[in-house]
Design a protein around this motif. Structure first.
Motif, short mmCIF file in Angstrom:
data_model
loop_
_atom_site.label_atom_id
_atom_site.label_comp_id
_atom_site.label_asym_id
_atom_site.label_seq_id
_atom_site.Cartn_x
_atom_site.Cartn_y
_atom_site.Cartn_z
N SER A 86 8.08 2.34 -2.60
CA SER A 86 7.85 2.27 -1.15
C SER A 86 9.15 1.96 -0.41
CB SER A 86 6.81 1.18 -0.84
OG SER A 86 6.76 0.95 0.55
N GLN A 96 2.64 -3.75 -11.14
CA GLN A 96 3.72 -3.86 -10.15
C GLN A 96 4.97 -4.27 -10.92
OE1 GLN A 96 2.90 -6.40 -6.73
NE2 GLN A 96 0.74 -6.27 -7.23
N ASN A 141 3.23 -8.90 -6.39
CA ASN A 141 2.49 -9.58 -5.32
C ASN A 141 1.18 -10.07 -5.93
OD1 ASN A 141 1.05 -10.30 -3.08
ND2 ASN A 141 1.40 -8.41 -1.95
N LYS A 185 9.31 -1.83 2.95
CA LYS A 185 9.98 -3.13 3.03
C LYS A 185 11.46 -2.97 3.41
CE LYS A 185 6.51 -5.70 1.69
NZ LYS A 185 5.50 -4.74 1.36
N LEU A 240 -1.32 4.87 -3.66
CA LEU A 240 -2.34 4.33 -4.58
C LEU A 240 -3.67 5.02 -4.35
CD1 LEU A 240 -1.46 0.51 -4.36
CD2 LEU A 240 -1.25 1.95 -6.40
N GLY A 258 3.49 5.70 2.48
CA GLY A 258 3.53 4.32 1.99
C GLY A 258 2.86 4.17 0.64
N ALA A 259 3.07 2.99 0.05
CA ALA A 259 2.56 2.74 -1.30
C ALA A 259 1.03 2.70 -1.33
CB ALA A 259 3.13 1.45 -1.84
N LEU A 260 0.44 2.17 -0.27
CA LEU A 260 -1.02 2.07 -0.28
C LEU A 260 -1.66 3.47 -0.23
CD1 LEU A 260 -3.00 -0.21 -0.49
CD2 LEU A 260 -3.16 -0.28 1.98
N ASP A 309 3.48 0.41 -9.11
CA ASP A 309 3.61 0.26 -7.67
C ASP A 309 4.85 -0.59 -7.38
OD1 ASP A 309 3.38 -0.32 -4.99
OD2 ASP A 309 1.56 -1.55 -5.19
N ARG A 323 6.16 3.71 7.03
CA ARG A 323 5.21 3.97 5.97
C ARG A 323 5.61 5.20 5.14
NH1 ARG A 323 0.06 1.58 5.44
NH2 ARG A 323 0.49 -0.62 5.60
N GLN A 374 1.05 -11.17 4.00
CA GLN A 374 0.91 -9.72 4.19
C GLN A 374 2.19 -8.98 3.81
OE1 GLN A 374 -0.46 -9.26 8.19
NE2 GLN A 374 -2.41 -10.23 7.75
C1 PLP Z 1 1.77 -4.68 -4.17
C2 PLP Z 1 1.79 -3.91 -2.90
N1 PLP Z 1 1.48 -2.60 -2.94
C3 PLP Z 1 1.48 -1.85 -1.81
C4 PLP Z 1 1.79 -2.40 -0.59
C5 PLP Z 1 1.73 -1.54 0.63
O1 PLP Z 1 2.93 -0.85 0.78
P1 PLP Z 1 3.13 0.23 1.95
O2 PLP Z 1 3.46 -0.54 3.19
O3 PLP Z 1 4.27 1.07 1.49
O4 PLP Z 1 1.86 1.00 2.08
C6 PLP Z 1 2.14 -3.76 -0.49
C7 PLP Z 1 2.48 -4.36 0.79
O5 PLP Z 1 2.91 -5.48 0.89
C8 PLP Z 1 2.13 -4.54 -1.68
O6 PLP Z 1 2.40 -5.84 -1.66
#
Ligand code: PLP
Length: 343
Positions: free
Chosen positions: A309, A249, A254, A312, A185, A180-182, A282, A319, A122
């Motif tokens: 993001s 990415q 990931n 991390k 997206l 956050g990145a999600l 991303d 977030r 995760q």
């Molecule tokens: C490739 C990738 N994108 C987005 C995310 C989510 O990032 P955030 O916590 O900033 O929403 C992750 C989380 O591990 C990720 O691995």
């Protein structure tokens, strides 16, 4: 048109003419993509139910005044995303369960802890390694920092905007900050992906991105990775299908851990310069990544949307992610944030 306003007219789509009436009411777009999107809306609104049989291609094409090939193409894209099934001569039906309405792949991540108690699937940072946010919180609570007093203020404070621009891998037209990145997206997909669009994704890739794209009704084109990033020849082949966007990415990919090299980014940029698609980067590992902050935006800034993001580096519960790129997309993201707040 809101689907709610048409549903009382067409409750129970039992007859072909009912189906066509509801289709006519949802959109004027008579392209294959437009028809597919309208049918998908009817299914997600519950107007067409699982197991419902669709009228024949001939009936629909005659009623809508389009060629049977257009209707067949629409049915094909709906079948590909699992919304319809064809049963030979029996006809075409709404699938019994419509996939893509939930984050199925995301929920499938994780699992039991390993023997060493370390679960990398995760990507959650070790809390013991996160910086203390105490002094930042104190500065804010003592009023020692700039402050935003309205939802309608500029979304990014001036000093933060300067700092982001100073460290951004290219000169973005506009920058904003989201959860956050999600979240980034999801909001970008809302703007750049329409039902039936082809979208290039890395394989293997980030399962929650696939969930979001599936929910948007996209057809994913998977391209392989090598140790420098996306394989150029595969990207070139995928672009022949005229995708609306490519999701990359750039660092610590990931799940492979690969970071795009500068050479690869220029090769990919050259291939992408022949297309019209959006490039969404991303950079989920942001400030903890050790590789260079390489971006295709150095070559194609007008079509590159770069996400960085801070989950991390500063903690997933904060977030926070910044998005920088063309005004057209960033303005739409800002507007969607205001729309959510105003609800
Ligand atoms: C490739 C990738 N994108 C987005 C995310 C989510 O990032 P955030 O916590 O900033 O929403 C992750 C989380 O591990 C990720 O691995």
């Amino acid at each position: 048109m809101a689907i709610d306003s048409v549903s009382p007219l067409v409750a129970g789509v039992d007859e072909p003419q009912d189906f066509i009436a509801s289709l006519l009411l949802t959109s004027d777009d008579r392209s294959a993509k437009g028809i597919a999107a309208s049918v998908h809306r009817l299914i997600t609104a519950g107007i067409m139910r699982p197991g419902d049989r669709l009228p024949t291609v001939r009936e629909i094409s005659a009623q809508l005044g389009v060629s049977p090939a257009t209707v067949s193409e629409a049915w094909q894209s709906l079948t590909l995303v699992g919304a319809l099934i064809t049963r030979g001569r029996a006809g075409t039906f709404v699938a019994l369960s419509t996939p893509g309405t939930g984050p199925n792949r995301y929920m499938g991540l994780g699992g039991p802890q390993t023997a060493v108690g370390l679960d990398l699937s995760q990507g959650t940072p070790d809390p013991a390694l996160l910086p203390s946010l105490l002094s930042a919180v104190e500065r804010v609570t003592r009023g020692q920092t700039e402050w935003s007093s309205s939802y309608f203020d500029e979304p990014v404070l001036g000093t933060l905007d300067d700092e982001l621009r100073r460290t951004w891998p290219f000169a973005p037209e506009r920058i904003t900050v989201v959860d956050g990145a999600l979240d980034a997206l999801s909001r970008i997909i809302d703007h750049v992906v329409s039902f039936g669009d082809r979208i290039v994704v890395e394989s293997p890739g980030f399962p929650p991105l696939f969930d979001l794209l599936e929910r948007a009704g996209a057809q994913m084109l998977a391209v392989s990775m090598d140790e420098q990033g996306i394989v150029p020849d595969e990207l070139a082949r995928a672009l022949e299908f005229e995708p609306a966007a490519v999701f990359i990415q750039p660092r610590a990919q990931n799940p492979t851990g690969t970071s795009m090299t500068t050479l690869r980014s220029s090769e990919l940029a050259q291939i992408l310069s022949t297309s019209a698609c959006w490039i969404i980067e991303d950079d989920h590992s942001g400030d903890i990544a050790q590789a260079d902050d390489v971006s295709i935006g150095r070559y194609i800034p007008e079509r590159c949307i770069h996400i960085r993001s801070y989950s991390k580096s500063h903690g997933p519960d904060l977030r926070i992610a910044a998005i920088g790129g063309p005004s057209e997309v960033i303005e739409a993201v800002i507007a969607s944030n205001i729309a959510v707040i105003a609800q």
